[in-house]
Design a protein around this motif. Structure first.
Motif, PDB file in Angstrom:
ATOM      1  N   PHE A 191      -1.436  18.908  -7.593  1.00 52.15           N
ATOM      2  CA  PHE A 191      -2.203  17.575  -7.019  1.00 52.15           C
ATOM      3  C   PHE A 191      -2.862  16.936  -8.348  1.00 52.15           C
ATOM      4  O   PHE A 191      -2.931  15.738  -8.560  1.00 52.15           O
ATOM      5  N   ASP A 192      -3.354  17.862  -9.305  1.00 57.16           N
ATOM      6  CA  ASP A 192      -4.246  17.242 -10.412  1.00 57.16           C
ATOM      7  C   ASP A 192      -2.916  16.534 -11.232  1.00 57.16           C
ATOM      8  O   ASP A 192      -3.351  15.466 -11.888  1.00 57.16           O
ATOM      9  N   MET A 193      -1.935  17.154 -11.405  1.00 57.36           N
ATOM     10  CA  MET A 193      -0.816  16.727 -12.211  1.00 57.36           C
ATOM     11  C   MET A 193      -0.434  15.252 -11.836  1.00 57.36           C
ATOM     12  O   MET A 193      -0.119  14.361 -12.589  1.00 57.36           O
ATOM     13  N   LYS A 194      -0.042  15.086 -10.526  1.00 63.15           N
ATOM     14  CA  LYS A 194       0.290  14.079  -9.768  1.00 63.15           C
ATOM     15  C   LYS A 194      -0.735  12.754 -10.189  1.00 63.15           C
ATOM     16  O   LYS A 194      -0.659  11.682 -10.559  1.00 63.15           O
ATOM     17  N   SER A 195      -2.068  13.478  -9.983  1.00 59.50           N
ATOM     18  CA  SER A 195      -3.487  12.178 -10.216  1.00 59.50           C
ATOM     19  C   SER A 195      -3.369  11.957 -11.695  1.00 59.50           C
ATOM     20  O   SER A 195      -3.443  10.825 -12.021  1.00 59.50           O
ATOM     21  N   LEU A 207       2.157   5.624 -14.224  1.00 53.38           N
ATOM     22  CA  LEU A 207       3.478   6.275 -14.670  1.00 53.38           C
ATOM     23  C   LEU A 207       4.351   6.466 -13.395  1.00 53.38           C
ATOM     24  O   LEU A 207       3.733   7.137 -12.259  1.00 53.38           O
ATOM     25  N   SER A 208       5.577   6.098 -13.216  1.00 54.63           N
ATOM     26  CA  SER A 208       6.524   6.651 -12.045  1.00 54.63           C
ATOM     27  C   SER A 208       6.996   7.864 -12.683  1.00 54.63           C
ATOM     28  O   SER A 208       7.026   8.315 -13.785  1.00 54.63           O
ATOM     29  N   TYR A 209       7.892   8.706 -11.683  1.00 53.47           N
ATOM     30  CA  TYR A 209       8.423   9.710 -12.083  1.00 53.47           C
ATOM     31  C   TYR A 209       9.490   9.348 -13.163  1.00 53.47           C
ATOM     32  O   TYR A 209       9.748  10.300 -14.013  1.00 53.47           O
ATOM     33  N   ILE A 222      10.206  16.311 -10.555  1.00 51.69           N
ATOM     34  CA  ILE A 222       8.905  15.964 -10.812  1.00 51.69           C
ATOM     35  C   ILE A 222       8.461  15.539  -9.327  1.00 51.69           C
ATOM     36  O   ILE A 222       7.418  16.169  -8.842  1.00 51.69           O
ATOM     37  N   SER A 223       9.282  14.685  -8.652  1.00 50.76           N
ATOM     38  CA  SER A 223       8.835  14.356  -7.308  1.00 50.76           C
ATOM     39  C   SER A 223       8.562  15.744  -6.330  1.00 50.76           C
ATOM     40  O   SER A 223       7.689  16.020  -5.412  1.00 50.76           O
ATOM     41  N   GLU A 224       9.579  16.535  -6.416  1.00 51.69           N
ATOM     42  CA  GLU A 224       9.831  17.749  -5.707  1.00 51.69           C
ATOM     43  C   GLU A 224       8.618  18.718  -6.005  1.00 51.69           C
ATOM     44  O   GLU A 224       7.903  19.169  -5.192  1.00 51.69           O
ATOM     45  N   ILE A 225       8.269  18.754  -7.200  1.00 54.84           N
ATOM     46  CA  ILE A 225       7.066  19.553  -7.537  1.00 54.84           C
ATOM     47  C   ILE A 225       5.870  19.071  -6.873  1.00 54.84           C
ATOM     48  O   ILE A 225       4.942  19.792  -6.581  1.00 54.84           O
ATOM     49  N   GLU A 226       5.560  17.942  -7.096  1.00 54.91           N
ATOM     50  CA  GLU A 226       4.411  17.055  -6.707  1.00 54.91           C
ATOM     51  C   GLU A 226       4.241  17.238  -5.323  1.00 54.91           C
ATOM     52  O   GLU A 226       2.849  17.282  -4.788  1.00 54.91           O
ATOM     53  N   LEU A 255       6.010  25.122  -9.550  1.00 53.96           N
ATOM     54  CA  LEU A 255       5.649  24.609 -10.667  1.00 53.96           C
ATOM     55  C   LEU A 255       5.566  26.014 -11.791  1.00 53.96           C
ATOM     56  O   LEU A 255       4.539  26.603 -11.791  1.00 53.96           O
ATOM     57  N   THR A 256       6.619  26.065 -12.689  1.00 56.29           N
ATOM     58  CA  THR A 256       6.446  27.051 -13.627  1.00 56.29           C
ATOM     59  C   THR A 256       5.779  26.714 -14.855  1.00 56.29           C
ATOM     60  O   THR A 256       5.391  25.341 -15.249  1.00 56.29           O
ATOM     61  N   GLU A 257       5.499  27.341 -15.788  1.00 53.38           N
ATOM     62  CA  GLU A 257       4.646  27.232 -16.909  1.00 53.38           C
ATOM     63  C   GLU A 257       5.478  26.144 -17.842  1.00 53.38           C
ATOM     64  O   GLU A 257       5.141  25.304 -18.374  1.00 53.38           O
ATOM     65  N   TYR A 258       6.879  26.359 -17.928  1.00 54.45           N
ATOM     66  CA  TYR A 258       7.842  25.477 -18.518  1.00 54.45           C
ATOM     67  C   TYR A 258       7.980  24.110 -18.031  1.00 54.45           C
ATOM     68  O   TYR A 258       7.646  23.031 -18.870  1.00 54.45           O
TER      69      TYR A 258
END
Length: 94
Positions: A5-9, A16-18, A32-36, A42-45
């Motif tokens: 959620f923070d990453m999406k924000s 920025l778009s995906y 990126i969309s699927e993770i958000e 969401l892995t560290e990598y």
């Protein structure tokens, strides 16, 4: 580490778009969309790659914005530059 959620924000606050982010990292815009959305983990990598992509894409966006501002300022100066050239020519002819 930011959560999804923070990453999406973080991405959205920078406008920025995906795809813009994906162009600067090794993670597809779909991933990126699927993770958000919470559909992929969401892995560290992927976390590091996406943040790298966000930062690079935002930096590029800011550089492009700055270039446009410089171009606009140069356009504003053109009439004054023409006047100066005219004055210089008149002074040489005296």
């Amino acid at each position: 580490m930011l959560n999804r959620f923070d990453m999406k924000s973080y991405r959205e606050l920078r406008g920025l778009s995906y795809r813009q982010v994906a162009d600067h990292c090794k993670v597809s815009h779909t991933m990126i969309s699927e993770i958000e959305k919470g559909n992929k983990a969401l892995t560290e990598y992927t976390y590091r790659e996406i943040l790298r992509g966000i930062n690079a894409a935002y930096s590029k966006k800011q550089q492009e914005k700055l270039k446009q501002e410089v171009i606009q300022e140069e356009e504003k100066l053109k009439p004054a530059q023409k006047q100066i050239v005219g004055i210089q020519k008149n002074l040489k002819n005296m």
